[in-house]
Design an enzyme around this catalytic site. Sequence first.
Site, short mmCIF file in Angstrom:
data_model
loop_
_atom_site.label_atom_id
_atom_site.label_comp_id
_atom_site.label_asym_id
_atom_site.label_seq_id
_atom_site.Cartn_x
_atom_site.Cartn_y
_atom_site.Cartn_z
N TYR A 141 -18.62 -4.59 47.70
CA TYR A 141 -18.80 -5.02 49.09
C TYR A 141 -17.47 -5.31 49.78
O TYR A 141 -17.40 -5.41 51.00
CB TYR A 141 -19.68 -6.28 49.17
CG TYR A 141 -21.13 -6.07 48.74
CD1 TYR A 141 -21.65 -4.81 48.52
CD2 TYR A 141 -21.97 -7.16 48.57
CE1 TYR A 141 -22.96 -4.63 48.12
CE2 TYR A 141 -23.30 -6.98 48.18
CZ TYR A 141 -23.78 -5.72 47.95
OH TYR A 141 -25.08 -5.55 47.56
N LYS A 198 -22.92 -2.38 33.95
CA LYS A 198 -23.26 -0.97 33.76
C LYS A 198 -22.09 -0.37 32.98
O LYS A 198 -21.42 0.57 33.43
CB LYS A 198 -23.46 -0.33 35.15
CG LYS A 198 -24.04 1.06 35.13
CD LYS A 198 -25.50 1.11 34.76
CE LYS A 198 -25.96 2.56 34.68
NZ LYS A 198 -27.27 2.71 34.03
N ASP A 230 -29.95 -1.63 34.77
CA ASP A 230 -31.26 -0.97 34.89
C ASP A 230 -32.24 -1.59 33.89
O ASP A 230 -33.41 -1.85 34.21
CB ASP A 230 -31.15 0.55 34.72
CG ASP A 230 -30.12 0.97 33.69
OD1 ASP A 230 -29.40 0.09 33.15
OD2 ASP A 230 -30.02 2.17 33.41
N ASP A 254 -26.75 -9.47 43.94
CA ASP A 254 -27.47 -9.43 45.22
C ASP A 254 -28.89 -8.91 44.98
O ASP A 254 -29.89 -9.50 45.42
CB ASP A 254 -26.69 -8.49 46.16
CG ASP A 254 -27.19 -8.50 47.58
OD1 ASP A 254 -28.05 -9.33 47.89
OD2 ASP A 254 -26.74 -7.67 48.38
N ASP A 258 -32.68 -11.35 44.17
CA ASP A 258 -33.85 -11.19 45.06
C ASP A 258 -35.09 -10.82 44.24
O ASP A 258 -36.19 -11.34 44.49
CB ASP A 258 -33.60 -10.10 46.10
CG ASP A 258 -33.06 -10.67 47.40
OD1 ASP A 258 -32.60 -11.83 47.38
OD2 ASP A 258 -33.08 -9.96 48.42
#
Length: 367
Positions: A141, A198, A230, A254, A258
Amino acid sequence: MADRIKIAVIPGDGIGPEIMEQALLVLNAAGEKFGFKADIRVLLAGGASIDEYGIPLTGETLDACRSSDAVLLGAVGGPKWDNVDPGIRPEKALLGLRSGLGLYANLRPAKLFGELSHASPIKGIKDTDILFVRELTGGIYFGKSGEYTSEDLLPDGTPYGNVAFDTETYSEGEIRRILKIAFDAAGGRRRKLSLVDKANVLTTSRLWRKIFNEMAAEHPSIETECLYVDNCSMQLISRPSDFDVIVTSNMFGDILSDEAGMITGSVGMLPSASLGAPGKPGLFEPIHGSAPDIAGTGKANPCAAILSVAMMLRYAFNYNDAAHAIERAVSKTISDGYRTADIYSGRPEEKISDLCEITLAIIKNIG
Ligand code: NAD
């Protein structure tokens, strides 16, 4: 004499002022019981600040936050400011506070209150209490990004055309400081820490994993594991109660926080903390927005704001007993059947309550 703590309070917009009023009543009650006194300075940010000063966050407000011990925020934004210049939208206040206070660690608990398990999309869920520790100021980001046009062709002859890119960069320093917060948090909980990355694909993830394994060797009392993102997104659904603390990068945090928030059933129950350098003020706020659809109706659930007060007492002041007392009082109030509209399902043991009634019950349960 009581300890004095200096709190910058930003009620904000929509339901922000209503839930903040309740949160401050609980803070006051905890202070009386545990021997501290909060000196409150109320500040404007978001839409309220646009109305008063023309911008969502003034330099004076940021300075006042910087010179406090902690910042407590309700929520900002709402339809009234939908058409303002995008550069001064109310939500810009949040970004200004995060960067202005150097808040690099976002802590988001996803705790299921047993009696609310019917509201979870996962059938038969129980005993889930996960703390997400998300890196907040680095990674993709904040990396280099851009767009250009390329004349090149893909192997099958398709032209590239316009190309856009974002880059993920992490330094050892950024990784170590967030991992330290995660190891410390796990030490104060069930002593289990999962790194989500990852590392089979990303170089940044391999650096995270190397530093994580070094720090794990220095914390033998903490059980650690590494999971690919994943895989973690599936495990959160299949075995949520196995997780204690999950630490991860900005983007993975992020998305996963959620997902985990949904598991617990209601946005009105979820607090958060954003922390910066030790000794600097952190920001404590519910994860939900200003809920303009229910503002002024008394239907807002104040629990997320009240639980944000508990996080503030724990992380900003080390008042662990007071933080536990508030969290226990919220749990007991839910067990006693008090329900705001968002968590009410019409069962006979439930009492529909407005935000003041549920707060009074919580204060009574603090004792
Ligand atoms: P929202 O979280 O405000 O509301 C989503 C839904 O959840 C609504 O139906 C609302 O009534 C309900 N809800 C939220 N909090 C609740 C509570 N405490 N008790 C009961 N019900 C609750 O999200 P939104 O509608 O997408 O956004 C509304 C405004 O809030 C927008 O301007 C948005 O930009 C802003 N926002 C601010 C923050 C923040 O201040 N941190 C975060 C998210 C959204």
